[in-house]
Design an enzyme around this catalytic site. Structure first.
Site, PDB file in Angstrom:
ATOM      1  N   SER A  78       2.255  -2.762   4.125  1.00 49.72           N
ATOM      2  CA  SER A  78       2.809  -2.346   2.845  1.00 49.72           C
ATOM      3  C   SER A  78       4.118  -3.062   2.517  1.00 49.72           C
ATOM      4  O   SER A  78       4.146  -4.271   2.374  1.00 49.72           O
ATOM      5  CB  SER A  78       2.979  -0.823   2.837  1.00 49.72           C
ATOM      6  OG  SER A  78       3.319  -0.346   1.558  1.00 49.72           O
ATOM      7  N   ASP A 217       4.789  -3.880  -4.432  1.00 46.88           N
ATOM      8  CA  ASP A 217       5.144  -4.146  -3.042  1.00 46.88           C
ATOM      9  C   ASP A 217       4.058  -5.002  -2.402  1.00 46.88           C
ATOM     10  O   ASP A 217       3.155  -5.496  -3.079  1.00 46.88           O
ATOM     11  CB  ASP A 217       5.395  -2.846  -2.272  1.00 46.88           C
ATOM     12  CG  ASP A 217       4.139  -2.012  -2.106  1.00 46.88           C
ATOM     13  OD1 ASP A 217       3.174  -2.217  -2.868  1.00 46.88           O
ATOM     14  OD2 ASP A 217       4.107  -1.148  -1.206  1.00 46.88           O
ATOM     15  N   ASP A 219       1.391  -4.609  -0.639  1.00 45.20           N
ATOM     16  CA  ASP A 219      -0.035  -4.316  -0.815  1.00 45.20           C
ATOM     17  C   ASP A 219      -0.339  -3.736  -2.185  1.00 45.20           C
ATOM     18  O   ASP A 219      -1.455  -3.265  -2.424  1.00 45.20           O
ATOM     19  CB  ASP A 219      -0.547  -3.395   0.296  1.00 45.20           C
ATOM     20  CG  ASP A 219       0.071  -2.002   0.248  1.00 45.20           C
ATOM     21  OD1 ASP A 219       1.163  -1.855  -0.324  1.00 45.20           O
ATOM     22  OD2 ASP A 219      -0.538  -1.064   0.785  1.00 45.20           O
ATOM     23  N   ASP A 221       0.452  -1.081  -3.887  1.00 46.53           N
ATOM     24  CA  ASP A 221       0.202   0.333  -4.191  1.00 46.53           C
ATOM     25  C   ASP A 221       1.460   1.029  -4.691  1.00 46.53           C
ATOM     26  O   ASP A 221       1.438   2.223  -4.978  1.00 46.53           O
ATOM     27  CB  ASP A 221      -0.379   1.071  -2.997  1.00 46.53           C
ATOM     28  CG  ASP A 221       0.579   1.156  -1.809  1.00 46.53           C
ATOM     29  OD1 ASP A 221       1.619   0.470  -1.820  1.00 46.53           O
ATOM     30  OD2 ASP A 221       0.266   1.907  -0.857  1.00 46.53           O
TER      31      ASP A 221
END
Length: 464
Positions: A78, A217, A219, A221
Site C-alpha cells: 500500500s 497511494d 495501490d 485504494d
C-alpha cells in the site's frame, strides 16, 4: 507455502473441486519474486492462476468478481516504502475472505508442503487487458450524461499500481490530465509522492494550471484531493461531500468512520440526521461495520473511502468518478451554501466549527523504559478558529511562549495519525499550508516517555 495452503482450502471450498485465482501487484521490485512464489504454490495445489501484472488493489477486487473467480490476491504494501511488501486476499465476491477460510489457510500452513500429481497441476495465463477492463469499470461509475470536459486535473499516481490507469480514466472522461508519479522503477513507489506526501500537492496543481489535484497511494485504494488555492482535502472531508451528494437522491441511514475520524464530521452528520458509528482503524473494520448496519458509506481520514453501491472495497479512482464527479463538474452537491466550482466551497458547514487541536505532554522517565515512546493517553481540545498558538519542541515548555498554559476546552474526540519529530515530542498531522480558520484537519497527540538524556519534564505540554 502460502499459495499451497490457500490453494488447498479454495479447492475444498469449490463446488467443482477446481479453483482459479487472480493475482495482481503494485510496482515494487519484490513483487516479481512474490508473484512467482505464489504462482508456484497455487499451481502445485492444483489451482489455476490469472496474472494481471501491476494493477490497483480495487482492480483485483473488481476483476475477481467480474470473472467469477474463486479468489483474488494482491501483492502490495500500500502506502509503505518499496522495501516493504505484503499479500492480501479477496473472496470471489471481491470482499475480504470469510473468517472460516482464513482460519483454514492458517491451519494448512502448518500442514507442510505437498504437490498434486503432474496431470492436476494448475495452469497460469496472463490477462492482457486487465488494466483496460478496470478503466472501463471506473468510467462506468460516472453518469453517462456527465463528463469532465473543461477540467485540467493533476493526477499523482505515487509511482504505484495506477500509473498506467488513473491518467487514462480521467483523460477518457474528457479532462485534460497532468500526470505525476507515473514513472515507477520498482524502487520509487510512494517516494515523496502519493496520498501520504501531499505537502506539495496544491502547489503542483497551481504550477501546472490545474483546477484540482487527485492523489492516490501505492495501490490506489486511498484518495486525497487538493485545489490550486492551498487547500488539501482528506478522507473525512471527501466522505462528507459523498454523503451530501447522495442525500440529494434520498436519505442516508448512517456512515461509518474510525477512531481517528475528526469529531467535526460526526457532529455535522448528527446535525443532518445521519447516524455515525466509529470502527477500529482499518478499512476492513469499516467494511465490517457497514455490513453489520446495512449502510453504504464509510471511510478513514487517510483516504480510504468505501461506497458499497459502487465498489466492494476502498477505491481511490472510483471514489472520484463514481461519487465526486459532481464536485469536479461544478454541480451542486447539497444545500445552496455548498454550491460552487471551487472545491473549498463545499465545506463551509465544517469550517465554521471549532477546530480540533491536541497537546503533547512530557511524561517523566519513571513511567517507562529509557527512550521508549508510548501512546499512553489520547485527548483532544477544541480551539476557536484563528486562536490557536503554534510552538515548537525546542526546549522546556516547547520554547515559543515559555510553556504558558492556555484556556482549553475539552471535547470528546480521538485524534489522528501519530508521528515523531526529532527524538521527541510530536510531529503534527495537521497540514501547515492550510489557512488556520478554514482547515478541517487536526493535530496528533501522544505522550513521550523521556530518556535520561532528554529534558526532564513534569507536566508541561506543547501546543503545535
Amino acid at each position: 507455502r502460502l499459495g499451497q495452503a490457500a490453494g488447498r482450502v479454495l479447492r475444498r471450498q469449490s463446488l467443482t473441486g477446481h479453483a482459479t485465482v487472480l493475482i495482481g501487484k503494485d510496482t515494487r521490485v519484490s513483487g516479481y519474486m512474490l508473484e512467482a512464489a505464489l504462482q508456484a504454490g497455487f499451481s502445485s495445489a492444483g489451482v489455476d492462476i490469472v496474472l494481471c501484472g501491476p494493477i490497483p488493489t480495487p482492480a483485483v477486487a473488481y476483476l475477481t468478481r467480474a470473472l467469477r473467480l474463486d479468489a483474488g490476491v494482491v501483492i502490495s504494501a500500500s502506502h509503505n516504502p518499496y522495501d516493504d511488501n505484503g499479500i492480501k486476499f479477496f473472496s470471489g465476491e471481491g470482499t475480504k475472505l470469510p473468517d472460516a477460510v482464513e482460519l483454514g489457510i492458517e491451519d494448512e500452513l502448518d500442514a507442510g508442503c505437498t504437490c498434486v500429481p503432474s496431470a492436476e497441476l494448475g495452469k497460469a495465463r496472463r490477462l492482457d487487458d486487465a488494466a483496460g477492463r478496470y478503466i472501463e469499470f471506473c468510467k462506468s461509475t460516472i453518469d453517462f450524461s456527465t463528463d469532465l470536459k473543461g477540467l485540467r486535473i493533476l493526477v499523482d499516481c505515487a509511482n504505484g499500481a495506477a500509473y498506467h490507469i488513473a491518467p487514462d480514466v480521467f483523460h477518457e472522461l474528457g479532462a485534460e490530465v497532468v500526470a505525476v508519479g507515473n514513472t515507477p522503477d520498482g524502487l520509487n513507489i510512494n517516494d515523496g509522492v502519493g496520498a501520504t506526501h501531499t505537502e506539495n500537492l496544491s502547489r503542483l496543481a497551481a504550477e501546472h494550471g490545474c483546477d484540482v489535484a487527485v492523489s492516490l497511494d501505492g495501490d490506489a485504494d486511498r484518495l486525497i484531493m487538493a485545489d490550486a488555492e492551498g487547500h488539501v482535502y482528506n478522507g473525512d472531508e471527501l466522505l462528507y461531500v459523498i454523503v451530501r451528494d447522495r442525500m440529494l437522491q434520498g436519505p442516508v441511514a448512517g456512515v461509518v468512520g474510525t477512531l481517528m475520524t475528526n469529531y467535526a464530521l460526526e457532529r455535522r452528520f448528527g446535525e443532518l440526521g445521519v447516524s455515525f458509528v466509529r470502527a477500529k482503524v482499518g478499512d476492513r473494520y469499516v467494511l465490517e461495520e457497514l455490513k453489520r448496519n446495512g449502510w453504504l458509506f464509510g471511510g478513514e481520514s487517510s483516504g480510504h473511502i468505501l461506497a458499497l453501491d459502487r465498489q466492494t472495497t476502498g477505491d481511490g479512482i472510483a471514489a472520484v468518478t463514481g461519487k465526486l464527479h459532481h464536485v469536479l463538474a461544478g454541480v451542486a452537491v447539497g444545500c445552496p451554501e455548498e454550491q460552487g466550482h471551487a472545491l473549498v466551497e463545499h465545506f463551509p458547514a465544517l469550517h465554521e466549527m471549532a477546530e480540533q487541536g491536541c497537546v503533547a505532554l512530557g511524561v517523566p522517565h519513571r513511567f517507562g523504559r529509557t527512550g521508549r515512546t508510548e501512546h499512553l493517553f489520547r485527548h483532544g481540545i477544541a480551539l476557536p478558529a484563528g486562536q490557536a498558538h503554534h510552538r515548537d519542541a525546542s526546549g522546556p515548555g516547547g520554547g515559543g511562549d515559555g510553556g504558558n498554559g492556555r484556556s482549553l476546552h475539552s471535547c470528546s474526540f480521538l485524534p489522528g495519525a501519530f508521528g515523531r519529530r526529532g527524538n521527541g515530542v510530536l510531529g503534527a498531522s495537521r497540514r501547515p499550508e492550510l489557512p488556520r480558520e478554514r482547515t478541517f484537519g487536526f493535530y496528533s497527540l501522544f505522550y513521550h516517555v523521556f530518556s535520561q538524556k532528554d529534558t526532564p519534564t513534569d507536566g508541561f505540554f506543547h501546543i503545535f
